[in-house]
Write an enzyme that holds these catalytic residues in place. Structure first.
Site, PDB file in Angstrom:
ATOM      1  N   SER A 153      -2.967  -1.064 -11.607  1.00  0.00           N
ATOM      2  CA  SER A 153      -3.956  -0.760 -12.864  1.00  0.00           C
ATOM      3  C   SER A 153      -3.848  -2.246 -13.838  1.00  0.00           C
ATOM      4  O   SER A 153      -3.039  -3.002 -13.739  1.00  0.00           O
ATOM      5  CB  SER A 153      -2.979   0.440 -13.875  1.00  0.00           C
ATOM      6  OG  SER A 153      -1.684  -0.132 -14.152  1.00  0.00           O
TER       7      SER A 153
ATOM      8  N   ALA B 190      -3.034  -2.392 -17.079  1.00  0.00           N
ATOM      9  CA  ALA B 190      -1.753  -2.159 -17.803  1.00  0.00           C
ATOM     10  C   ALA B 190      -0.745  -3.120 -16.993  1.00  0.00           C
ATOM     11  O   ALA B 190       0.033  -4.022 -17.649  1.00  0.00           O
ATOM     12  CB  ALA B 190      -1.445  -0.944 -18.301  1.00  0.00           C
TER      13      ALA B 190
ATOM     14  N   GLU C 277      -5.441  -7.507  -8.747  1.00  0.00           N
ATOM     15  CA  GLU C 277      -6.866  -6.756  -8.411  1.00  0.00           C
ATOM     16  C   GLU C 277      -6.536  -5.467  -9.094  1.00  0.00           C
ATOM     17  O   GLU C 277      -5.667  -4.593  -8.784  1.00  0.00           O
ATOM     18  CB  GLU C 277      -6.670  -6.394  -6.756  1.00  0.00           C
ATOM     19  CG  GLU C 277      -7.091  -7.706  -5.851  1.00  0.00           C
ATOM     20  CD  GLU C 277      -8.671  -7.881  -5.911  1.00  0.00           C
ATOM     21  OE1 GLU C 277      -9.289  -7.198  -6.553  1.00  0.00           O
ATOM     22  OE2 GLU C 277      -8.922  -8.821  -5.340  1.00  0.00           O
TER      23      GLU C 277
ATOM     24  N   GLU D 139     -11.176   4.411 -17.426  1.00  0.00           N
ATOM     25  CA  GLU D 139     -11.132   4.689 -15.760  1.00  0.00           C
ATOM     26  C   GLU D 139     -10.533   5.936 -15.784  1.00  0.00           C
ATOM     27  O   GLU D 139      -9.441   6.141 -16.049  1.00  0.00           O
ATOM     28  CB  GLU D 139     -10.547   3.464 -15.167  1.00  0.00           C
ATOM     29  CG  GLU D 139     -10.500   3.716 -13.809  1.00  0.00           C
ATOM     30  CD  GLU D 139      -9.657   2.693 -13.056  1.00  0.00           C
ATOM     31  OE1 GLU D 139      -8.526   2.234 -13.500  1.00  0.00           O
ATOM     32  OE2 GLU D 139     -10.042   2.238 -11.922  1.00  0.00           O
TER      33      GLU D 139
ATOM     34  N   LYS E  66       6.087  -4.115  -1.726  1.00  0.00           N
ATOM     35  CA  LYS E  66       6.695  -3.062  -2.153  1.00  0.00           C
ATOM     36  C   LYS E  66       5.624  -2.071  -2.573  1.00  0.00           C
ATOM     37  O   LYS E  66       4.677  -2.333  -3.132  1.00  0.00           O
ATOM     38  CB  LYS E  66       7.354  -3.167  -3.521  1.00  0.00           C
ATOM     39  CG  LYS E  66       7.779  -2.013  -4.291  1.00  0.00           C
ATOM     40  CD  LYS E  66       8.403  -2.132  -5.552  1.00  0.00           C
ATOM     41  CE  LYS E  66       7.062  -1.722  -6.418  1.00  0.00           C
ATOM     42  NZ  LYS E  66       6.667  -0.423  -6.504  1.00  0.00           N
ATOM     43  N   PRO E  67       5.364  -0.952  -1.675  1.00  0.00           N
ATOM     44  CA  PRO E  67       4.425  -0.036  -1.911  1.00  0.00           C
ATOM     45  C   PRO E  67       4.831   0.819  -3.434  1.00  0.00           C
ATOM     46  O   PRO E  67       5.833   0.707  -3.812  1.00  0.00           O
ATOM     47  CB  PRO E  67       4.373   0.953  -0.778  1.00  0.00           C
ATOM     48  CG  PRO E  67       5.845   0.955  -0.246  1.00  0.00           C
ATOM     49  CD  PRO E  67       6.462  -0.406  -0.598  1.00  0.00           C
TER      50      PRO E  67
ATOM     51  N   TRP F 151      -1.276   3.495  -5.083  1.00  0.00           N
ATOM     52  CA  TRP F 151      -1.010   4.578  -4.153  1.00  0.00           C
ATOM     53  C   TRP F 151      -2.483   5.223  -3.550  1.00  0.00           C
ATOM     54  O   TRP F 151      -2.361   6.219  -3.024  1.00  0.00           O
ATOM     55  CB  TRP F 151      -0.440   5.795  -5.090  1.00  0.00           C
ATOM     56  CG  TRP F 151      -1.017   5.978  -6.293  1.00  0.00           C
ATOM     57  CD1 TRP F 151      -0.277   5.652  -7.454  1.00  0.00           C
ATOM     58  CD2 TRP F 151      -2.103   6.634  -6.688  1.00  0.00           C
ATOM     59  NE1 TRP F 151      -1.238   5.986  -8.628  1.00  0.00           N
ATOM     60  CE2 TRP F 151      -2.023   6.689  -8.035  1.00  0.00           C
ATOM     61  CE3 TRP F 151      -3.103   7.184  -6.169  1.00  0.00           C
ATOM     62  CZ2 TRP F 151      -3.299   7.378  -8.689  1.00  0.00           C
ATOM     63  CZ3 TRP F 151      -4.332   7.812  -6.870  1.00  0.00           C
ATOM     64  CH2 TRP F 151      -4.181   7.754  -8.397  1.00  0.00           C
TER      65      TRP F 151
ATOM     66  N   CYS G 139     -10.657   1.923  -6.650  1.00  0.00           N
ATOM     67  CA  CYS G 139     -10.875   1.131  -7.986  1.00  0.00           C
ATOM     68  C   CYS G 139     -12.208   0.700  -8.017  1.00  0.00           C
ATOM     69  O   CYS G 139     -12.757   0.819  -9.297  1.00  0.00           O
ATOM     70  CB  CYS G 139     -10.078  -0.178  -7.532  1.00  0.00           C
ATOM     71  SG  CYS G 139     -10.508  -1.039  -5.831  1.00  0.00           S
TER      72      CYS G 139
HETATM   73  P1  NAD Z   1       0.348   0.901 -11.100  1.00  0.00           P
HETATM   74  O1  NAD Z   1      -0.188  -0.313 -11.984  1.00  0.00           O
HETATM   75  O2  NAD Z   1       0.711   2.239 -11.971  1.00  0.00           O
HETATM   76  O3  NAD Z   1       1.245   0.414 -10.079  1.00  0.00           O
HETATM   77  C1  NAD Z   1       0.857  -0.223  -9.120  1.00  0.00           C
HETATM   78  C2  NAD Z   1       2.196  -0.934  -8.401  1.00  0.00           C
HETATM   79  O4  NAD Z   1       2.771  -1.586  -9.478  1.00  0.00           O
HETATM   80  C3  NAD Z   1       3.173   0.294  -7.922  1.00  0.00           C
HETATM   81  O5  NAD Z   1       3.637  -0.351  -6.585  1.00  0.00           O
HETATM   82  C4  NAD Z   1       4.061   0.284  -9.200  1.00  0.00           C
HETATM   83  O6  NAD Z   1       5.638   0.514  -8.596  1.00  0.00           O
HETATM   84  C5  NAD Z   1       4.245  -1.261  -9.527  1.00  0.00           C
HETATM   85  N1  NAD Z   1       4.572  -1.555 -10.884  1.00  0.00           N
HETATM   86  C6  NAD Z   1       4.634  -0.557 -12.066  1.00  0.00           C
HETATM   87  N2  NAD Z   1       4.932  -1.274 -13.200  1.00  0.00           N
HETATM   88  C7  NAD Z   1       5.363  -2.577 -12.598  1.00  0.00           C
HETATM   89  C8  NAD Z   1       5.834  -3.553 -13.300  1.00  0.00           C
HETATM   90  N3  NAD Z   1       5.804  -3.653 -14.725  1.00  0.00           N
HETATM   91  N4  NAD Z   1       6.120  -4.678 -12.633  1.00  0.00           N
HETATM   92  C9  NAD Z   1       5.793  -4.908 -11.370  1.00  0.00           C
HETATM   93  N5  NAD Z   1       5.287  -3.596 -10.551  1.00  0.00           N
HETATM   94  C10 NAD Z   1       5.108  -2.442 -11.370  1.00  0.00           C
HETATM   95  O7  NAD Z   1      -1.130   1.374 -10.488  1.00  0.00           O
HETATM   96  P2  NAD Z   1      -1.585   2.746  -9.446  1.00  0.00           P
HETATM   97  O8  NAD Z   1      -1.628   3.803 -10.543  1.00  0.00           O
HETATM   98  O9  NAD Z   1      -0.395   2.887  -8.205  1.00  0.00           O
HETATM   99  O10 NAD Z   1      -2.887   2.463  -8.943  1.00  0.00           O
HETATM  100  C11 NAD Z   1      -4.226   2.920  -9.494  1.00  0.00           C
HETATM  101  C12 NAD Z   1      -4.845   1.639 -10.180  1.00  0.00           C
HETATM  102  O11 NAD Z   1      -4.928   0.700  -9.385  1.00  0.00           O
HETATM  103  C13 NAD Z   1      -6.183   2.037 -10.630  1.00  0.00           C
HETATM  104  O12 NAD Z   1      -6.262   1.445 -11.915  1.00  0.00           O
HETATM  105  C14 NAD Z   1      -7.175   1.280  -9.715  1.00  0.00           C
HETATM  106  O13 NAD Z   1      -8.327   0.948 -10.232  1.00  0.00           O
HETATM  107  C15 NAD Z   1      -6.295   0.045  -9.331  1.00  0.00           C
HETATM  108  N6  NAD Z   1      -6.774  -0.447  -8.025  1.00  0.00           N
HETATM  109  C16 NAD Z   1      -7.421  -1.522  -8.057  1.00  0.00           C
HETATM  110  C17 NAD Z   1      -7.777  -2.220  -6.811  1.00  0.00           C
HETATM  111  C18 NAD Z   1      -8.509  -3.425  -6.778  1.00  0.00           C
HETATM  112  O14 NAD Z   1      -8.569  -3.904  -5.474  1.00  0.00           O
HETATM  113  N7  NAD Z   1      -9.060  -3.930  -7.627  1.00  0.00           N
HETATM  114  C19 NAD Z   1      -7.527  -1.255  -5.716  1.00  0.00           C
HETATM  115  C20 NAD Z   1      -6.730   0.018  -5.804  1.00  0.00           C
HETATM  116  C21 NAD Z   1      -6.428   0.231  -6.948  1.00  0.00           C
END
Ligand code: NAD
Length: 468
Positions: free
Chosen positions: A219, A221, A240, A371, A167-168, A143, A274
């Site tokens: 993330s 996780a 990523e 983080e 998927k966003p 997001w 990130c």
């Molecule tokens: P998130 O992992 O909670 O969610 C990211 C996406 O994954 C969402 O679209 C979500 O719906 C989906 N998702 C959640 N659980 C899932 C599952 N079990 N299987 C498949 N898809 C699933 O992350 P967030 O809170 O949206 O984003 C923040 C994190 O993203 C931070 O840790 C940030 O550092 C990281 N990030 C990394 C980069 C990079 O390029 N390294 C860039 C931007 C953000």
């Protein structure tokens, strides 16, 4: 009802139901988004698989379509910007920059030429390494930068000849859906399908039999869940993930001269980057000067609704993240850290938080070890350079890092000791489409951008012709 649609096989599609999308500046639902059903996800993957047959064949057509997509996105900046601000919170100016940056990324890939790799040409044989598309890609985004991070995937994946289901995040689905509607006007049906829904939809995507590759940003996780989900089918993955970037200031740095860049590196997008500076290491001799300069800069920040042109930072993007940042700061303060500025939520509706500089926190405190992904930066003192490099590397994160000095060579010698995907000197978060971006350790698997990112959307094939 949702006024933005999913795109499946080139068509705008509503879902059987919708879910509410919160405006973080008010904390209330401001609009709806389609909640993709399992059957519709099957349709999207079927459409992508069908489109792959032709899309993979004509590289010139792909480049032309990507160029056209880049043009359309740039032209839609004023249309996408307010939709992004309403759901993400970032100031409108920054929101309008996202489609422009995304356009730049698509254009870069439309024009990217990768040289031939002839590995043998002698009496015995001719052998060349060529790249083949992997097939259908499942792309999942977070997001913080919904439009830009989608383009990081769309550009190289489509250039390589793959098709995609994207998927966003459920926190920010609408700007990506709008982008999908715009791109559907220039891309053949099925090449880019955009669906929206909750985390469950992401799980369905990663366990679906059709995609051969999962390209994920989010993330650590979730990244681990995705790696696990991909394993039984040996789907390719690029992950990523999160970071806990250290910035190290050397004792010859000029605190006043670097304040603005440090501020931007830590607080741009409200720290929800990130590769933002998440730990700032300062030598004891400069500690007070750096803290004073940064705190003065941070205290001047105007925090407010992203639609107010005077707002420099918007709200934290969502409630769980707001609670997390509030909790990490409160815990550090309870443990003896001090807020040089900020340190508390801002009263009123919405997820607004005072930009915060913390002193006196060190390793062992969660805001240093984890983080935080928000507008709160711990400034940590150090004595010895070898010791600070060890401390910077003593984490399972390894996205990026930076070293700051009036002597760039001296800084570079320290920067190269950082265990991370990008090591900057005298800057932080300097990225470009030509520059591979990825993390060591838990910060990721594989890279995006540049020819290296493109390679991640391909399988290697050796073409071998025997000569005798
Ligand atoms: P998130 O992992 O909670 O969610 C990211 C996406 O994954 C969402 O679209 C979500 O719906 C989906 N998702 C959640 N659980 C899932 C599952 N079990 N299987 C498949 N898809 C699933 O992350 P967030 O809170 O949206 O984003 C923040 C994190 O993203 C931070 O840790 C940030 O550092 C990281 N990030 C990394 C980069 C990079 O390029 N390294 C860039 C931007 C953000």
């Amino acid at each position: 009802m949702s006024d933005v649609s999913m795109i499946i096989d080139g068509e705008r599609r509503a879902a059987p139901s919708t879910f509410g999308v919160v405006n973080p500046a008010t904390g209330t639902v401001h609009a709806e988004a389609p909640d993709c059903s399992r059957e519709q996800l099957d349709e999207a993957f079927d459409a992508a698989a069908k489109a792959f047959t032709d899309w993979r064949k004509d590289e010139t057509a792909r480049r032309t379509a990507l160029r056209e997509a880049a043009t359309r996105l740039a032209a839609a900046a004023d249309q996408i910007g307010p939709v992004l601000t309403a759901e993400q919170g970032k100031p409108l100016k920054a929101a309008k920059m996202e489609p422009l940056a995304a356009s730049m990324w698509l254009k870069y890939f439309a024009d990217l030429e990768v040289g031939r790799e002839i590995i043998q040409d002698d009496a015995r044989a001719y052998a060349e390494v060529v790249r083949r598309p992997v097939g259908v890609v499942a792309a999942i985004t977070p997001w913080n930068f919904p439009i830009v991070l989608s383009a990081w995937k769309i550009g190289p994946a489509l250039l390589a000849g793959n098709t995609m289901v994207l998927k966003p995040s459920p926190f920010t689905p609408r700007s990506t859906l709008l982008m999908g509607e715009i791109l559907a006007e220039v891309l053949p049906p099925g090449v880019l399908n955009v669906v929206s829904g909750g985390d469950e939809l992401g799980k369905w995507m990663t366990t679906h039999p059709t995609p051969r590759k999962i390209s994920f940003t989010g993330s650590v996780a979730t990244g681990k869940h995705i790696a696990t989900a991909a394993a039984p089918d040996l789907k390719r993955v690029t992950l990523e993930l999160g970071g806990n970037d250290a910035a190290i200031i050397l004792d010859d740095a000029d605190p006043t001269a670097i304040t603005e860049k440090l501020f931007r590196g830590a607080f741009d997008n409200n720290g929800q980057v990130c590769s933002a500076i998440k730990r700032l290491y300062v030598p004891e001799s400069l500690y007070d000067d750096v803290v004073d300069a940064l705190a003065a800069r941070v205290a001047r920040v105007k925090v407010g609704d992203g639609m107010d042109p005077t707002s420099e930072l918007g709200p934290i993007q969502n409630r769980p993240q707001y609670d997390r940042v509030s909790g990490l700061v409160a815990e550090a303060l309870a443990g003896g850290a001090k807020a040089a500025t900020g340190g508390a939520p801002i009263d009123g509706p919405g997820y607004f938080y005072q930009p915060t500089i913390l002193t006196g926190a060190a390793e062992g405190t969660r805001i240093v070890d984890e983080e935080q992904f928000g507008p709160a930066l711990p400034v940590i003192s150090y004595r010895d350079l070898d010791e600070v490099v060890t401390r910077a590397n003593a984490t399972m994160y390894g996205l990026s890092g930076s070293v700051w000095s009036t002597d760039p060579d001296r800084a570079a010698a320290i920067a190269e000791q950082l265990d991370c995907g990008t090591a900057w000197v005298n800057t932080h978060v300097a990225l470009g489409p030509h520059q591979p971006f990825g993390g060591f350790k838990w910060s990721g698997l594989g890279v995006e951008n540049g020819p290296w990112g493109l390679a991640g959307f391909t399988e290697i094939q050796v073409q071998y012709r025997a000569k005798k």
